[in-house]
Enzyme design. Structure first.
Site, PDB file in Angstrom:
ATOM      1  CD  GLU A  97      -3.149  -0.770  -0.035  1.00  0.00           C
ATOM      2  OE1 GLU A  97      -3.173  -0.072  -0.289  1.00  0.00           O
ATOM      3  OE2 GLU A  97      -4.331  -1.290  -0.252  1.00  0.00           O
ATOM      4  CG  ASP A 101      -6.193  -7.097  -7.774  1.00  0.00           C
ATOM      5  OD1 ASP A 101      -4.882  -7.218  -7.275  1.00  0.00           O
ATOM      6  OD2 ASP A 101      -6.685  -6.503  -7.051  1.00  0.00           O
ATOM      7  CD  GLU A 110     -15.252  -5.350  -2.230  1.00  0.00           C
ATOM      8  OE1 GLU A 110     -14.058  -5.196  -2.267  1.00  0.00           O
ATOM      9  OE2 GLU A 110     -15.767  -4.304  -2.674  1.00  0.00           O
ATOM     10  CD  GLU A 163     -11.529  -1.647  -8.246  1.00  0.00           C
ATOM     11  OE1 GLU A 163     -10.048  -1.634  -7.346  1.00  0.00           O
ATOM     12  OE2 GLU A 163     -11.829  -1.400  -7.874  1.00  0.00           O
ATOM     13  CB  THR A 198      -2.306  -0.990  -9.618  1.00  0.00           C
ATOM     14  OG1 THR A 198      -3.667  -1.717  -9.722  1.00  0.00           O
ATOM     15  CG2 THR A 198      -2.053  -0.896  -7.866  1.00  0.00           C
TER      16      THR A 198
END
Length: 744
Positions: free
Chosen positions: A314, A447, A557, A604, A690
């Protein structure tokens, strides 16, 4: 002493009754027990059928409906079989496909002029001063840190194990490639001249949408700035603060490039002062450089580690990526200096036996400290873009070598151990010699590993063929084992990317997986894989449509779809006698077997919708995005930003007090770019990490040549005297208060 199984015990009691009683008494006992049993089942059937005439909230709990048995009834139709619903007066068998939303937004769904949010965002929200934390008094700073810093010994190592595992590192030879991308990659975007011409009315409508999105960002930015400045996040309902990402002001650094792209240079000037003052030594109120006091009158206690943990992944995608992209858009030297400083803190994460980085580290320890026995695929393989771009900007190739070694280890060691090569499970032990099994998907924890394969190919200008090969091999395998048609939503042709867990496939769609439409579209253009673009369009349509099917218009979700042979897929509609009249597809919405129903402002799907527009020029994607944006505003607009939603299926929504920084860094950015001119942040000139931070890939573009900011632009709020006197890196007021509040 064992008394045997419950079943055997029952048989013994029945036999005893039979032997000790007359035959008539026995049968009377059995009949009585059967009656009570059937009455109980009847009661359960009636309770189950209460909401059957709408839709079962969890159809999986229902037994499978009878496909072959004859119509029947229980006690004259009083209690219906599980998986049935009584027909309503006048009700006839509908065409379920006509009751579902259209594939593309209806004209009425695109009209927003009379909505509350449209009126609120039709003008730019007022700018306010930063708030959320008082000034920390200079007189109190002397009490924050101990007089001396504690000394720790080096953690013990298993030298034999270390030597065996380090063999890969000792033999590893870094590739020789030029530090700048090469020319000659295939074009990604549709040629500017090939985009359909806009009529004056169409252009006016698009520009109005674009301005509304910009004002929505300003609304969220002001909500954060005025209530939580310096903290990681603002809670949009209560206007309180949250610090899940080290307390470094994640929303500020995550939003730097969005501020620039949306034409808010005065806000960038304000934000850079926060970047200047920020002290990377303070993590969540603990200073690993200067040491930690465990009270206002006592310093380090032996045996009590003062070192805080830092999440590597992160921190990389939000903070490091945000700083690098800010430099690429401005040539602001402060951003590059702070990016290098942060990278030096993160680099020890690679000090592992395999080179696979730790998920979390304790900066300041004599050596990296983490848990090497369990690695997350996305975290292991998603630092390549950031550190490679940092190498290109600074010339320090060490950054690239760290991530390239990880790629080589994955490529030559881990994929060979996978049960579904070259796909890898989301969680694995990088040091074990066992086969790699577990969860295989393109969703959470996997991902961005796959995403970064094709994006590294673009960032390196194709100069290292390895990344294109790894990407193509992964896509070829995924198209065989993870991609599935969805055939259980009447009248719709949908496609999903599901998951395999321990050999079992599930037809799922995770919101996080919806990035894959953008990834496949990018790969189809760069590597000339036209079939991938068709798959990308169908998959992106599925992501869009699962949101369009809910009452709120927001995407859940995660969803698991019924398969054609799923038990409980159909509900029998019966008359009062229990005769089957027709079958109704189960699910809420139709075809959904399981739903993780929350929505947390994820980007996304709009990311993939944006890519589909830039790659095809089809304006229908702009309309799809606008329908999504309208639903988001209708349900999430709050006093200090945009809230999350507890259950997207409910017409009356329940809100959650949460707005992650990616709402500003990604979701709003993609919505804005979708309604912008196609050459604004062209996908041939930039690659987005990302977290949607753009890095330059076109060697003709130099950092700062975009003219988005210059140092003469004043901040939106004048700096205070304390700000002007603050030293670079001395810590923000929020950071100092965080230390103070932990002292007892």
């Amino acid at each position: 002493m064992s008394t045997g199984s419950p079943t055997k015990t029952i048989y013994r009691h029945v036999l005893r009754i039979f032997l000790r009683s007359s035959l008539a008494t026995f049968f009377l006992t059995v009949a009585t027990l059967s009656t009570f049993l059937l009455l109980g089942l009847t009661y359960l059937d009636q309770s189950n059928s209460v909401q059957s005439d709408i839709q079962f909230s969890d159809p999986e709990d229902l037994p499978p409906p009878s496909e072959t048995r004859k119509p029947g009834k229980l006690f004259g139709g009083v209690g219906m079989r599980p998986g049935t619903a009584v027909v309503k007066p006048g009700e006839t068998s509908p065409d379920w496909s006509t009751l579902l939303p259209p594939d593309d937004p209806s004209p009425s769904s695109l009209l927003t002029d009379d909505t509350e949010w449209h009126a609120l965002l039709s003008t730019r929200p007022a700018s306010g001063a930063p708030g959320g934390s008082p000034v920390f008094p200079n007189s109190m700073e002397k009490d924050l840190y101990p007089a001396t810093r504690p000394i720790f010994t080096r953690p013990e190592l298993d030298e034999a194990k270390q030597a065996k595992l380090d063999r890969f590192g000792r033999d590893w030879v870094p590739p020789k490639i030029p530090p700048r991308p090469l020319a000659g990659l295939n074009k990604v975007q549709l040629d500017q001249s090939s985009f359909p011409l806009e009529t004056p009315a169409e252009k006016k409508k698009r520009l109005e949408r674009k301005e509304l999105v910009r004002n929505a960002f300003i609304w969220a930015w002001e909500g954060y700035k005025q209530n939580a400045w310096g903290h990681d996040e603002v809670k949009p309902l209560t206007k309180s603060t949250s610090d899940p990402f080290a307390g470094w002001g994640a929303t500020i650094i995550d939003s730097l490039d969005t501020l620039l792209l949306l034409g808010l240079p005065e806000e960038y000037s304000l934000a850079r002062e926060h970047v200047r003052q920020l002290d990377f030594g303070i993590i969540s109120g603990k200073h690993w450089r200067k040491g930690i006091r465990f009270g206002r009158n006592k310093d380090y206690e032996p045996g009590k580690s003062p070192y805080p943990w830092l999440a590597v992944f992160e921190t990389t995608i939000r903070y490091l990526g945000g700083l690098i992209s800010a430099y690429d858009l401005t040539s602001d030297q402060l951003m590059l200096e702070r990016a290098e400083e942060l990278a030096q803190i993160l680099i020890p994460a690679f000090d592992t036996p395999t080179g696979i980085p730790y998920a979390a580290i304790q900066p300041g320890r004599p050596r990296a400290f983490g848990s090497p026995s369990e690695a997350c695929l996305a975290e292991a393989g998603s630092m390549t873009l950031e550190l490679t771009r940092l190498w290109q900007l600074t010339g320090n190739i060490t950054y690239f070598h760290h991530v390239q070694k990880v790629t080589d280890y994955i490529d030559t060691v881990l994929t060979r151990r996978s049960l579904w090569p070259p796909l890898l499970p989301t969680i694995f032990d990088p040091e074990s010699a066992d086969d790699l099994d577990g969860m295989f998907s393109f969703g959470g924890q996997a991902d961005s590993y796959y995403e970064y394969l094709i994006k590294m190919h673009q960032l390196l200008g194709g100069s290292l063929p390895q990344y294109a090969r790894m990407y193509e091999q992964a896509m070829d395998k995924a198209s065989k084992v993870l991609v599935r048609e969805i055939t259980t939503i009447p009248g719709k042709s949908l496609l999903t990317i599901g998951e395999i867990e321990r050999g079992t496939f599930r037809t799922t769609l995770e919101h996080l997986t919806c990035f894959a439409g953008a990834m496949m579209g990018l790969g189809s253009k760069l590597l000339n894989r036209p079939k991938d673009l068709e798959m990308a369009k169908r998959f992106t349509q599925t992501c869009y449509y699962t949101g369009a099917m809910t009452s709120s218009g927001l995407q859940a979700e995660k969803v698991e779809f019924y398969s054609p042979k799923s038990p409980g897929r159909w509900i029998d509609i019966v008359d009062s006698k229990g005769e089957i009249l027709w079958k109704k597809p189960a699910g809420r919405p139709v075809g959904f077997k399981k739903v993780e129903s929350k929505y947390i402002n994820r980007p996304e799907t709009i990311e993939s919708v944006f890519y589909m527009y830039r790659l095809t020029g089809d304006k229908v994607w702009q309309d799809k995005g606008w329908r999504m944006f309208s639903s988001w505003m209708n349900n999430s607009l709050a006093d200090a930003g945009f809230s999350s939603v507890r259950d997207v299926r409910n017409p009356v929504i329940s809100r959650l007090d949460n707005m992650e920084s990616f709402a500003l860094a990604e979701t709003l950015k993609y919505h804005y770019l979708l309604q912008s001119e196609p050459d604004w942040l062209s996908l041939d000139d930039y690659v987005l990490n990302t977290e949607a931070h753009p890095f330059i890939v076109n060697p003709k573009i130099k950092p700062g040549s975009q003219n988005l900011w210059n140092s003469s632009i004043p901040p939106s709020t004048p700096f205070t005297e304390d700000d002007l006197q603050a030293k670079s890196g001395e810590g923000t007021h929020v950071q100092k208060w965080a230390i103070w509040n932990q002292l007892t």
